[in-house]
Structures are given as structure tokens and as C-alpha cells.
Scaffold this active site. Structure first.
Site, PDB file in Angstrom:
ATOM      1  N   SER A 189       0.842  -1.195   0.000  1.00 53.84           N
ATOM      2  CA  SER A 189       0.000   0.000   0.000  1.00 53.84           C
ATOM      3  C   SER A 189       0.884   1.255   0.000  1.00 53.84           C
ATOM      4  O   SER A 189       1.723   1.403  -0.897  1.00 53.84           O
ATOM      5  CB  SER A 189      -0.955  -0.029   1.201  1.00 53.84           C
ATOM      6  OG  SER A 189      -1.982   0.915   1.047  1.00 53.84           O
ATOM      7  N   ASP A 399      -8.869  -5.913  -5.054  1.00 58.74           N
ATOM      8  CA  ASP A 399      -8.490  -4.853  -4.115  1.00 58.74           C
ATOM      9  C   ASP A 399      -9.545  -3.754  -4.132  1.00 58.74           C
ATOM     10  O   ASP A 399      -9.751  -3.093  -5.146  1.00 58.74           O
ATOM     11  CB  ASP A 399      -7.123  -4.286  -4.495  1.00 58.74           C
ATOM     12  CG  ASP A 399      -6.515  -3.394  -3.426  1.00 58.74           C
ATOM     13  OD1 ASP A 399      -7.274  -2.720  -2.707  1.00 58.74           O
ATOM     14  OD2 ASP A 399      -5.274  -3.371  -3.309  1.00 58.74           O
ATOM     15  N   HIS A 439      -7.111  -6.008  -0.391  1.00 60.78           N
ATOM     16  CA  HIS A 439      -5.999  -5.070  -0.266  1.00 60.78           C
ATOM     17  C   HIS A 439      -4.876  -5.670   0.574  1.00 60.78           C
ATOM     18  O   HIS A 439      -5.027  -5.848   1.792  1.00 60.78           O
ATOM     19  CB  HIS A 439      -6.481  -3.760   0.343  1.00 60.78           C
ATOM     20  CG  HIS A 439      -5.435  -2.698   0.391  1.00 60.78           C
ATOM     21  ND1 HIS A 439      -4.804  -2.245  -0.755  1.00 60.78           N
ATOM     22  CD2 HIS A 439      -4.871  -2.012   1.415  1.00 60.78           C
ATOM     23  CE1 HIS A 439      -3.919  -1.320  -0.427  1.00 60.78           C
ATOM     24  NE2 HIS A 439      -3.924  -1.180   0.883  1.00 60.78           N
TER      25      HIS A 439
END
Length: 537
Positions: A189, A399, A439
Site C-alpha cells: 500500500s 483490491d 488489499h
């Protein structure tokens, strides 16, 4: 065999280096003459001990546990007249493998990532994480309001400064004349963005990086998150889709797209290859209004799964992959700070900014500022490649936070930049889509676990229990590629029952370097050996 050698090297072998005393006095002494540096704390952690700052570390409110015996160190660095950052080090006592591993953060959040440091220290690495200058949750960027120096720290300065100083401390602490053998990075991320940004600015920082779902396009990602939320607002508008309908939308996409990837298994393996009939979501007559969409609502969901193209055919951001749950982006009337925050706190420095009036002109203005210089969009990665650097990148194909397509777009931009120079991306950069994964981690059905940063299992300290090798573990795959020259032609992802290591394996499947895809051969679907990576042409 080289394969078994790297496993022993990564997990079992300790260092012959001479370890200094784990005391504050020692670290103050080696940093003497650096007035910008303060030693916050030094603590000796025993075998199987725990360490962290759970009470004050907002994004990481739990400690690293079951640690090897090590020295935990906290350092503060003044970065400007009105900003500073902290970083933490785990320095193993007897299990150090002569290697350095850095990990990253998430969202706007700071905090030292002691949990990932702890997991990575199990391999024998000396590990580091920086708080980038603050402690906040992932959606809170208020610390950057009228504080441009703090935003620069978050964007890249704290990371690089922490890396340089950590390397110096490690070399001194272990009394090694030849220096650290290899330096690595693992993050997801914002952590993925941090890794890419570092090797773009400083190609000699790392020998290899593992980056997942990188939030590399900082301004445009925030803009897209805001735009998607506004697609479904206000709630009084006929275009608004009640979140209770989202499961029916996802189910219809799975119904259509799952068979098109060649195997009906509850997993959409090729969301970009699916020819989806949106009209199947329309309500059929006035009496059919349950779990279906009106024409106005259909336009909303079509926008959600389509690229954002604006004025003068400007490509603003890639779409969500088909099958991704719209709940995060469009499921609430109160939008996340990850959407409007960058504009309110860092671009306009105005907490009263009305995000409901957001337009593409706001994106253009924010681009002209590029807060902190955070966007990692230097696609010419040849300097990193030329010094032998290796990149393993991955992204979940479901995601819901950072559209999978942003990683595809980044890969293609790098290809368009480097291929005309005669550079084969497979020589140093391999990108793996993980079907069904959300994610950074997690899937109800699909194999997703590759022992990367930001991934964890109940009942496991690190790596892939029962499969602690470079075929299943992305950290070991990165090491093998850097140190032995063996590139991963596939990574085998694992799904444990209830995501608990002690309950055993539910399924395994190969992940393939983009643009290859895993195709079923024959036999048990849950066995990785019954699949192979193939080109689509």
C-alpha cells in the site's frame, strides 16, 4: 543445491559478527557529534519476548511477539526547523543473517511498524521501520495541515534518512568491515509506494524490493477515491445505489466472469478479460426491484468499473477490477479521509473545503503541487536495474482500496519507457496479480498468502508453514533472485483453512508473472501442480 542453501541462509544461519552492547550509552556514543539525532530508547528483548509501542503507536496497536533475542532501538532525527521523524531497529543477537530489511507504512498513517519488523526479524534480518514523522491512523492526514515539511517527511525524506542512518548503525553495531551483504525492502500500500519511491530517487538503497498494491500515484489515487464516493452521492439522488444491493452486483459479476476465465471455481482469475453484460443488472419491470438496478443506478456502477477519463481525454485513473466489492468506495455517506483528505489538508490547507464540489480542476491544481513530492511516477527504473536491483510486485485482483489497474498501468508505463532502450522487464521486474485477494491480504476462497509484508496468519510467526522456500515465500524468492540470479517463474499462493496455519492447507495455486495467467491442467483444483502459467497468445 542452491535452493536449500538460500533457505538455510535466510532462516537458520547466524552471523559471526561481534555484537556490541545493547545499551543506550553505546548508541549515544556511536552517534555522538550528530546534534540532530536523539536516542529515544534501547531495550534488550529476550528470546520469545515481545516489543512494540502499542499504547501510543496508533496504526500498530499491538506488539511484535515471539521474537528472537534482539536489541530494540528507537531513534529520533530532526529533519527541519519544525519537523522530525522516528525510526525503530530490531538487531538480532545471534541469528543475524548479515542482511538489512526495511518495511513500510499504510495510508497517511505513521507509526513504527514493529509487527512487520518482528515478522521479518524471524528470517534473521536486522529490520527497520520509520514513523515518517507522526502517529496517526491510515485515514488521518491532519498532521500535514499547514505543515509542508512534515508532508515531505511522510513522502520520502524520513524513509531515506532512516535507511542511511540504519545502515551506519548496523555496520558499527556488528563490527563488520565489509558492510551489510544485502539490503532489502518489503511493504504494501503506502509501503509499496515508499519502496518504489526510494529506488527511483536512490537506486543504491536496496538490492531487492517486494512491493504490494503500491499507492504510487498519490494525487490521482486520492482523487479517484473521492470521485468514486461522489458517484454514489447524495443518497437522495436517483443514481444512488443502496449498499444492500452490492452483494447482488458482485454475485452477477462472478456469475458471468468466473466461467470466462476457463474454470468455474468461485474465483475471477481474469477480471480484465471478462466481457461483462451490465444490462443483466437492470430491474425487469416495475415489480422486479429487489437486488437489481434502475437505469440511473446502472450508470453509477458502470462508472465504478470503468476508467476515469476527463477533460481533453486525460486518463486520470484506472478502474476497479470487475468483481471488486464497491462497499469501501461507495458504501457510506461519510467519505474516508483517504479521499478528500489530501485536498483538504495538504493542497488547500482548509478543513472547511467542500469536497462535494470537487472537479477535475482540483486534480490539476493538486498535480501542480504534488504534496511532499510523494508520487512515485519516475518510470525509468533503469538505474536500479543497472546496479543489479530486483523488483517483485504483487496486487490483489479484488483490491477494494487501491484499484488493481493502477499496478497494471504502472507496469505498462515502465515497459513503454524501458523496452525502447532494449531492456527486458523480466530481467529485473516481475509483477504478480493475485486473483481474489483484497488489499494486501485476505480472500474468503482464493489462495492469497505469500508471506509478504502486511500479511499474517494465525499460528505462524513468518514464512509459509510447511513450505518455507523460495517457491512459496516472496521474501525468500526475492533473496534467491538477488543472491543467486534465479528469477521466480511463478509464486505459489496458499489458502489455509480459516487463515489459520495449524488447521492445514485448503488450496494452493501458482501466481504468474504478468501478463501470464495460471491455467488449469487436470486433477484436483486445490493442488498447485495441476496448474501452469501460460501466455494468452
Amino acid at each position: 543445491m542452491h535452493h536449500s542453501f538460500i533457505i538455510a541462509l535466510a532462516i537458520l544461519a547466524g552471523s559471526a559478527a561481534v555484537v556490541a552492547e545493547c545499551t543506550a550509552e553505546y548508541f549515544i556514543g556511536i552517534l555522538e557529534g550528530r546534534p540532530e539525532i536523539t536516542v529515544n530508547f534501547v531495550e534488550a528483548v529476550p528470546q520469545n519476548g515481545s516489543f512494540g509501542q502499542a499504547e501510543t503507536d496508533i496504526p500498530f496497536p499491538f506488539n511484535a511477539t515471539n521474537l528472537p533475542a534482539l536489541c530494540a532501538v528507537g531513534i529520533n532525527v530532526k529533519s527541519s526547523e519544525n519537523s522530525s521523524y522516528n525510526f525503530g531497529l530490531f538487531l538480532p543477537d545471534t541469528t543475524w543473517n548479515d542482511r538489512f530489511m526495511t518495511t513500510g507504512n499504510g495510508g497517511f498513517g505513521g507509526g513504527i511498524n514493529w509487527p512487520d519488523m518482528g515478522m521479518l526479524s524471524q528470517y534473521g534480518f536486522a529490520t527497520m521501520s520509520t514513523d515518517t514523522g507522526h502517529s496517526s491512523d491510515a485515514g488521518d492526514g491532519t498532521w500535514g495541515l499547514n505543515a509542508p515539511e512534515s508532508v515531505i517527511d511522510w513522502a520520502h525524506r524520513a524513509m531515506h534518512g532512516s535507511i542511511v542512518l540504519s545502515k551506519s548503525i548496523i555496520n558499527t553495531y556488528y563490527s563488520i568491515t565489509d558492510g551489510i551483504k544485502y539490503s532489502y525492502y518489503a511493504g504494501c500500500s503506502t509501503g509499496g509506494r515508499q519502496g518504489l519511491k526510494e529506488v527511483q530517487l536512490y537506486p543504491d538503497s536496496f538490492d531487492g524490493i517486494s512491493v504490494g498494491a503500491p499507492a504510487w500515484w498519490t494525487v490521482h489515487l486520492a482523487a479517484n477515491t473521492l470521485q468514486q464516493g461522489l458517484y454514489n452521492l447524495p443518497e437522495s439522488d436517483p443514481k444512488h445505489i443502496d449498499p444492500s444491493i452490492f452483494p447482488a452486483i458482485v454475485a452477477e459479476i462472478e456469475k458471468q466472469c468466473d466461467p470466462q476465465d476457463g474454470m468455474i471455481d468461485g474465483i475471477i482469475s481474469d477480471p480484465y478479460g471478462c466481457n461483462f453484460n451490465y444490462e443483466a443488472l437492470l430491474c425487469k419491470g416495475s415489480s422486479d426491484t429487489t437486488g437489481c438496478l434502475t437505469q440511473a443506478q446502472l450508470k453509477t456502477i458502470y462508472k465504478f468499473y470503468s476508467p476515469w477519463v476527463d477533460a481533453n481525454e486525460t486518463y486520470v485513473f484506472p478502474p476497479m477490477a470487475l468483481g471488486t466489492d464497491p462497499g469501501f468506495a461507495m458504501g457510506s455517506s461519510k467519505l474516508s479521509g483517504l479521499s478528500y483528505g489530501l485536498f483538504s489538508w495538504w493542497v488547500y490547507n482548509n478543513t472547511e473545503w467542500d469536497y462535494t464540489k470537487f472537479t477535475f480542476s482540483d486534480v490539476q491544481f493538486a498535480d501542480s503541487i504534488n504534496p511532499g513530492g510523494a508520487t512515485a511516477d519516475n518510470f525509468d527504473l533503469s538505474p536500479f536495474k543497472e546496479r543489479g536491483g530486483k523488483i517483485l510486485k504483487y496486487h490483489g485482483a479484488a483490491d477494494a482500496l487501491i484499484p488493481t489497474g493502477s499496478s497494471v498501468y504502472f507496469y505498462k508505463q515502465v515497459a513503454q519507457t524501458l523496452m525502447p532502450k532494449g531492456i527486458d522487464l523480466d530481467d529485473f521486474y516481475r509483477f504478480f496479480l493475485i486473483p481474489g485477494m483484497n488489499h494486501c491480504s485476505g480472500s474468503t476462497l482464493a489462495p492469497w498468502y505469500i508471506a509478504s509484508a502486511s500479511q499474517s496468519l494465525d499460528g505462524a510467526t513468518h514464512s509459509v508453514p510447511g513450505f518455507e522456500d523460495a517457491d512459496h515465500d516472496i521474501i525468500l524468492a526475492m533473496m534467491r533472485w538477488v543472491e543467486e540470479g534465479t528469477a521466480p517463474d511463478q509464486l505459489i499462493a496458499t489458502k489455509f483453512i480459516n487463515d489459520t496455519a495449524t488447521l492445514g492447507i485448503q488450496s494452493q495455486r501458482p501466481l504468474c508473472p504478468y501478463p501470464k495467467q495460471a491455467k488449469y491442467i487436470e486433477g484436483d483444483l486445490n493442488l498447485s501442480g495441476n496448474w501452469e502459467c501460460r501466455n494468452l497468445y
